[in-house]
Write an enzyme that holds these catalytic residues in place. Structure first.
Site, short mmCIF file in Angstrom:
data_model
loop_
_atom_site.label_atom_id
_atom_site.label_comp_id
_atom_site.label_asym_id
_atom_site.label_seq_id
_atom_site.Cartn_x
_atom_site.Cartn_y
_atom_site.Cartn_z
N GLY A 96 -62.81 -1.49 -3.19
CA GLY A 96 -61.57 -1.20 -3.84
C GLY A 96 -61.33 -1.73 -5.09
N GLY A 145 -65.63 -2.15 0.19
CA GLY A 145 -64.79 -1.17 0.88
C GLY A 145 -65.53 0.16 0.85
N GLU A 168 -67.26 -10.07 -1.49
CA GLU A 168 -66.07 -10.35 -1.53
C GLU A 168 -65.86 -11.83 -1.64
OE1 GLU A 168 -65.83 -6.51 0.63
OE2 GLU A 168 -67.18 -8.19 0.54
N ASP A 176 -64.10 -7.47 4.15
CA ASP A 176 -63.19 -6.64 4.94
C ASP A 176 -63.52 -5.15 5.22
OD1 ASP A 176 -62.97 -5.77 2.38
OD2 ASP A 176 -60.70 -5.43 2.44
#
Length: 398
Positions: A96, A145, A168, A176
C-alpha cells in the site's frame, strides 16, 4: 531442500469452476483511474498490469476499487477463463502507498484510510476464494499488500528477480492483507521470523517454502505469458500442468535462512518476544553466529509494541480462516491508524519513508513499557459505531 516444499491445502488449493449464465457488466477502460491499472485482453485471458512504476506500483484506494470491480466482472463472465496479474517496472507491488496514508492521517482524514484498508482486505478475500485460476507474476519487489494481492491467489510464479518481504513491523505496523494467515502456515516458525524481522526472501526461497507455486528465470517470462494467454483454460489442473512445464526451480544458496531452520525454530518457537530475543542472545554469545547477531539487532531496533502485536497476530492466525484473519487484522489496523494507543505507524512512515532519517522514536520505547492491555486493545472487537469488514460473495463458493 525438498523438505521446505510444502503441499498444504492453502498453498495448493484447486477450486472447481462453476458455470455462469447471468448477464454481465462490462469494464472496457481504466481511463477513469488515470492508467494506474492497465488491462490486456488475449482470447479468454485477461492480464492486469499495476502501473505506478515510479513508486514500485504502490497501491491506492482507486486501484483497489477497480481491482474489485474487474475481478467480480470477470468471475461472472463465461468468456474469461484466466486472470494474470503483474507489475510494470522493477516491482510487482511494494504494498500500500503508506506515504499517502500517512498524509491522510495527518490531515485528519482517517475515514479515507479506513476505506483504503477495507477495499484491499475485501479484495484479498475475493482473491482467496476466486472461482477461476489467477496467475501472479512476481518478477521483482513483492512486499506487504503486494504479497496480499498475490499469495492468496491460485498460482504465484517467482523469478530470479523476486524480492519478497513483509516489512510492516519496521514502520510500526503489523503484517496485514491476510499475512497472519499465510505466514502462520509456513514451515516451522519461519512466518514469525519474517513478520518480526522484515527480512526478505528470494524467488528460490519463496518456491522452496511454498509461498510461490512455481519458479522461472525472468528472461523466460515473455514466452510463458504468451503461451499462457493463448492456451488459457478455466480448468485449474490445466493451468497447473502448463506452469509446471515452464517451472525450473533452483535450490536456495548456502546463505539462505532456510538452511538455518533448526536454529530459527529453536529461537522463534518461544511464546514471547522477550524469550525470542533472549534465545538469540544466548545463541549469539555461544556460537558468535552472524545470523543470530544480525537478527537480534533487528529485533532490538524494531518498535516493541509492533513486535508483540505481530507475534500474537501470526500465532492466532494459525488457527483461523482467511476471513477471520482479515477481520482481526482490520481491527488491529484501525488501532494503528487512529493512534489511540500509539503513534508508531505514523512515526515509522515519517522516519523511514518521508524524512528518511531512519531514527524513529517508538512509543512505548522498550519492551518493559508495553503493557498487556496495550496489546489486548489491538485485538478487541470494534465499537458498535464502527462498521465491520464485510466479505460479500456474489457467486456461490464450493
Amino acid at each position: 531442500m525438498q523438505s521446505f516444499k510444502i503441499l498444504s491445502p492453502f498453498f495448493n488449493k484447486h477450486r472447481r469452476f462453476a458455470s455462469f449464465t447471468r448477464s454481465l457488466c462490462s469494464l472496457n477502460s481504466s481511463s477513469h483511474y488515470d492508467n494506474l491499472i492497465l488491462i490486456e485482453e488475449k482470447g479468454s485471458s485477461r492480464t492486469v498490469i499495476l502501473n505506478r512504476p515510479h513508486v514500485l506500483n504502490a497501491l491506492t484506494t482507486p486501484m483497489g476499487i477497480f481491482l474489485n470491480k474487474l475481478y467480480k466482472s470477470w468471475e461472472r463472465d463465461p468468456t474469461v477463463d484466466l486472470v494474470v496479474i503483474k507489475g510494470n517496472g522493477r516491482a510487482f507491488c511494494s504494498g500500500g502507498d503508506v506515504v499517502q496514508l500517512y498524509q491522510l492521517i495527518n490531515e485528519g482524514r482517517v475515514e479515507e484510510c479506513k476505506e483504503c484498508f477495507r477495499t484491499f482486505y475485501s479484495f484479498v478475500y475475493l482473491l482467496g476464494t476466486y472461482l477461476k485460476p489467477q496467475v501472479a507474476i512476481l518478477d521483482g519487489i513483492t512486499m506487504g499488500g503486494g504479497a496480499g494481492i498475490s499469495v492468496h491467489g491460485s498460482y504465484r510464479v517467482a523469478t530470479d528477480k523476486t524480492v519478497f518481504g513483509v516489512p510492516e513491523v519496521l514502520i510500526g505496523f503489523h503484517p496485514d492483507a491476510g499475512a497472519s494467515y499465510y505466514l502462520s502456515r509456513l514451515p516451522g516458525y519461519l512466518g514469525e521470523y519474517l513478520a518480526l524481522t522484515g527480512d526478505t526472501l528470494t524467488g528460490e526461497e519463496m518456491f522452496a517454502c511454498g509461498l510461490a507455486t512455481h519458479y522461472s528465470l525472468s528472461t523466460k517470462l515473455p514466452v510463458i505469458e504468451t503461451q499462457l494467454s493463448t492456451s488459457a483454460r478455466k480448468d485449474f489442473s490445466v493451468v497447473e500442468t502448463f506452469l509446471a512445464r515452464y517451472s525450473h526451480p533452483r535450490s536456495p544458496n548456502s546463505s539462505s535462512v532456510l538452511h538455518r531452520m533448526e536454529m530459527l525454530n529453536k529461537c522463534f518457537g518461544h511464546g514471547t518476544v522477550e524469550e525470542i530475543i533472549a534465545a538469540l542472545e544466548v545463541e549469539a554469545a555461544r556460537s558468535k553466529d552472524k545470523w543470530c547477531i544480525s537478527t537480534m539487532k533487528k529485533l532490538r531496533a524494531a518498535p516493541p509494541l509492533s513486535l508483540k502485536v505481530s507475534l500474537r497476530s501470526v500465532r492466532e492466525g494459525r488457527f483461523q480462516t482467511l476471513e477471520q484473519c482479515l477481520a482481526r487484522e482490520y481491527q488491529m489496523t484501525l488501532q494503528a491508524i487512529t493512534r489511540q494507543i500509539s503513534n508508531d505507524f505514523s512515526e515509522g512512515v515519517r522516519a523511514r519513508l518521508v524524512d528518511k532519517c531512519f531514527a524513529p522514536k517508538w512509543d512505548p520505547s522498550c519492551m518493559e513499557k508495553v503493557s498487556e492491555d496495550m496489546v489486548d486493545a489491538y485485538f478487541s472487537a470494534l465499537s458498535a459505531y464502527e462498521p465491520e469488514l464485510e466479505f460479500v460473495c456474489e457467486l456461490p463458493r464450493s
